[in-house]
Design an enzyme around this catalytic site. Structure first.
Site, mmCIF file in Angstrom:
data_model
loop_
_atom_site.group_PDB
_atom_site.id
_atom_site.type_symbol
_atom_site.label_atom_id
_atom_site.label_comp_id
_atom_site.label_asym_id
_atom_site.label_seq_id
_atom_site.Cartn_x
_atom_site.Cartn_y
_atom_site.Cartn_z
ATOM 1 N N MET A 236 0.831 -1.193 0.164
ATOM 2 C CA MET A 236 0.036 0.021 -0.049
ATOM 3 C C MET A 236 0.695 1.155 0.004
ATOM 4 O O MET A 236 0.359 2.338 0.347
ATOM 5 C CB MET A 236 -0.939 -0.206 1.197
ATOM 6 C CG MET A 236 -2.272 0.504 0.813
ATOM 7 S SD MET A 236 -3.409 -0.296 2.431
ATOM 8 C CE MET A 236 -2.121 -0.720 3.400
ATOM 9 N N PRO A 237 2.214 1.247 -0.322
ATOM 10 C CA PRO A 237 2.816 2.155 -0.243
ATOM 11 C C PRO A 237 2.539 3.314 -1.270
ATOM 12 O O PRO A 237 1.896 2.921 -2.280
ATOM 13 C CB PRO A 237 4.237 1.852 -0.269
ATOM 14 C CG PRO A 237 4.323 0.213 -0.088
ATOM 15 C CD PRO A 237 3.075 0.026 -0.328
ATOM 16 N N TYR A 238 2.903 4.502 -1.195
ATOM 17 C CA TYR A 238 2.797 5.456 -2.117
ATOM 18 C C TYR A 238 4.123 6.379 -2.329
ATOM 19 O O TYR A 238 4.675 6.697 -1.231
ATOM 20 C CB TYR A 238 1.684 6.504 -1.686
ATOM 21 C CG TYR A 238 1.573 7.984 -2.607
ATOM 22 C CD1 TYR A 238 1.325 7.760 -3.872
ATOM 23 C CD2 TYR A 238 2.409 9.103 -2.174
ATOM 24 C CE1 TYR A 238 1.332 9.056 -4.806
ATOM 25 C CE2 TYR A 238 2.469 10.015 -3.176
ATOM 26 C CZ TYR A 238 1.750 9.951 -4.176
ATOM 27 O OH TYR A 238 1.919 11.315 -5.382
ATOM 28 N N THR B 260 0.896 -0.983 -4.511
ATOM 29 C CA THR B 260 1.940 0.014 -4.580
ATOM 30 C C THR B 260 1.824 1.038 -5.680
ATOM 31 O O THR B 260 1.719 0.549 -7.018
ATOM 32 C CB THR B 260 3.536 -0.706 -4.717
ATOM 33 O OG1 THR B 260 3.611 -1.270 -3.363
ATOM 34 C CG2 THR B 260 4.277 0.363 -4.466
ATOM 35 N N VAL B 261 1.760 2.358 -5.252
ATOM 36 C CA VAL B 261 1.296 3.421 -6.127
ATOM 37 C C VAL B 261 2.775 4.244 -6.197
ATOM 38 O O VAL B 261 3.323 4.635 -5.477
ATOM 39 C CB VAL B 261 0.343 4.439 -5.865
ATOM 40 C CG1 VAL B 261 0.180 5.485 -6.958
ATOM 41 C CG2 VAL B 261 -1.134 3.530 -5.868
#
Lengths: 67, 67, 67, 67, 67, 67
Positions: D1-3, D40-41
Site C-alpha cells: 500500500m505504499p505511495y 504500491t503506487v
C-alpha cells in the site's frame, strides 16, 4: 484551513468535473470536520499515464493490456 | 538539507522571478535555521487555474467573478 | 494563494524559529511574485533523521560519521 | 500500500526508463518491507529546470555554468 | 487509482471523523470522475498548529489572538 | 538531484529497513536514470493506519476485518 492535493491520471477530466470535485471536497471537510470553506485549498494534479505506476507497471502498459 | 515545495497558480511567473524565489527561500533557511544552502532543494510547481480551488471554487471561476 | 511545504529534519527547531520562517516565506512570495499574504499557506514538516536520506545514507548514519 | 512520489528534472527520461523505475521501486518495497506490489503506487513528476533549485540557483543556471 | 493527500491542523479529529472523510472523498471521486474506489488511496496528515502558517502567522499565534 | 517521498503505514519499520530502502532507491535512480547519488534526497513518512484509506476504508478497519 485544510490543504487537499488530488492526483489523478491525465485522461480528459473537464473543467466542469474538476470544479465539482473542488466544491465537493471543500463541502465534505466542512460537514465532517467543521473546516472553514473560505480557507480550504484544493489542488488537482493530472499525471501522464507513463508516469503513474501501480502493481509495478505504468498505467500506459496496463491500459494496453486492457486492465 | 531542507526540501521546499512551492505551488503557485500558472500565471506567467518569469524565469527571473523563479530564480529570485529559489535564492530567497534558500537564504531564509540558512538565516533562520542554519541550514546549508548547498543541499537545500526548492521545487516550484505551477498549477493551472482550473486545477486550483479555494473557497470551494476554482481560481478560473473566481477570476471571472473579479475575485 | 500559494501553498508552501517545507520539510526539514527534526532537530529542535523552536516555535519562534518556525514562526519567523512562516513570516519570511510569506513575505518573499509577496515581494517577488505579488502573492496575497492573507491566503498564503505554509506547512512545515519535521522528519526523523532515520527517515531522511541523502547520498544513499540516512542522516542518522551521516551524523554518526560526523558529516 | 505504499505511495511513492519521485520528482526529477525534465530532461528526457524515456517511457522505458520510467517503466523500469516504477518496476524497481515497487520490487524494492516488497523485498525490504514486505509491501504488496499490487497496491504500491508510484508517481513520477518531471519538473522544468527553471523550477528546480539547489544551492540557491536554478538547475537552468547551474547547467549554463557547467555544474 | 487517484491519490489524495489531506493536510489538516492536529486538533483532535477522531478516528470516526477520519473514516468518514476517507469514505466521502473516495465516493466523490467515483461519482464525479468515475474512479475505481478499490484503488483510491487517501492519506490524512495532521500538522501541529506551530507548523501551519496562514497570513504570515502560525495557527498557534492566530488562535491566541482569537482568529 | 531527484527527490523521493515514500509514504508507508506506521507498522514497525526498523531503522535498518529504512536505511536499506534509502540506499536501494538512491542506487536505482543512478542505475536507471544516471542520477547523482550525492544529491538524491529520500524522505520516508510513516502514517498512522487510522489516517490511511484505501477502498474507502481506513487501514485500521481493514486490518480488523482481516484484509
Amino acid at each position: 484551513m485544510p490543504y487537499v492535493n488530488i492526483k489523478i491520471t491525465r485522461e480528459g477530466a473537464t473543467s466542469e468535473q474538476k470544479a465539482r470535485l473542488i466544491a465537493g471536497v471543500t463541502s465534505l471537510l466542512q460537514t465532517e470536520l467543521g473546516k472553514n470553506p473560505a480557507t480550504t485549498v484544493v489542488v488537482i494534479e493530472e499525471v501522464d499515464t507513463d508516469n503513474w505506476g501501480i502493481g509495478g507497471e505504468s498505467v500506459t502498459v496496463r491500459r494496453q493490456k486492457g486492465q
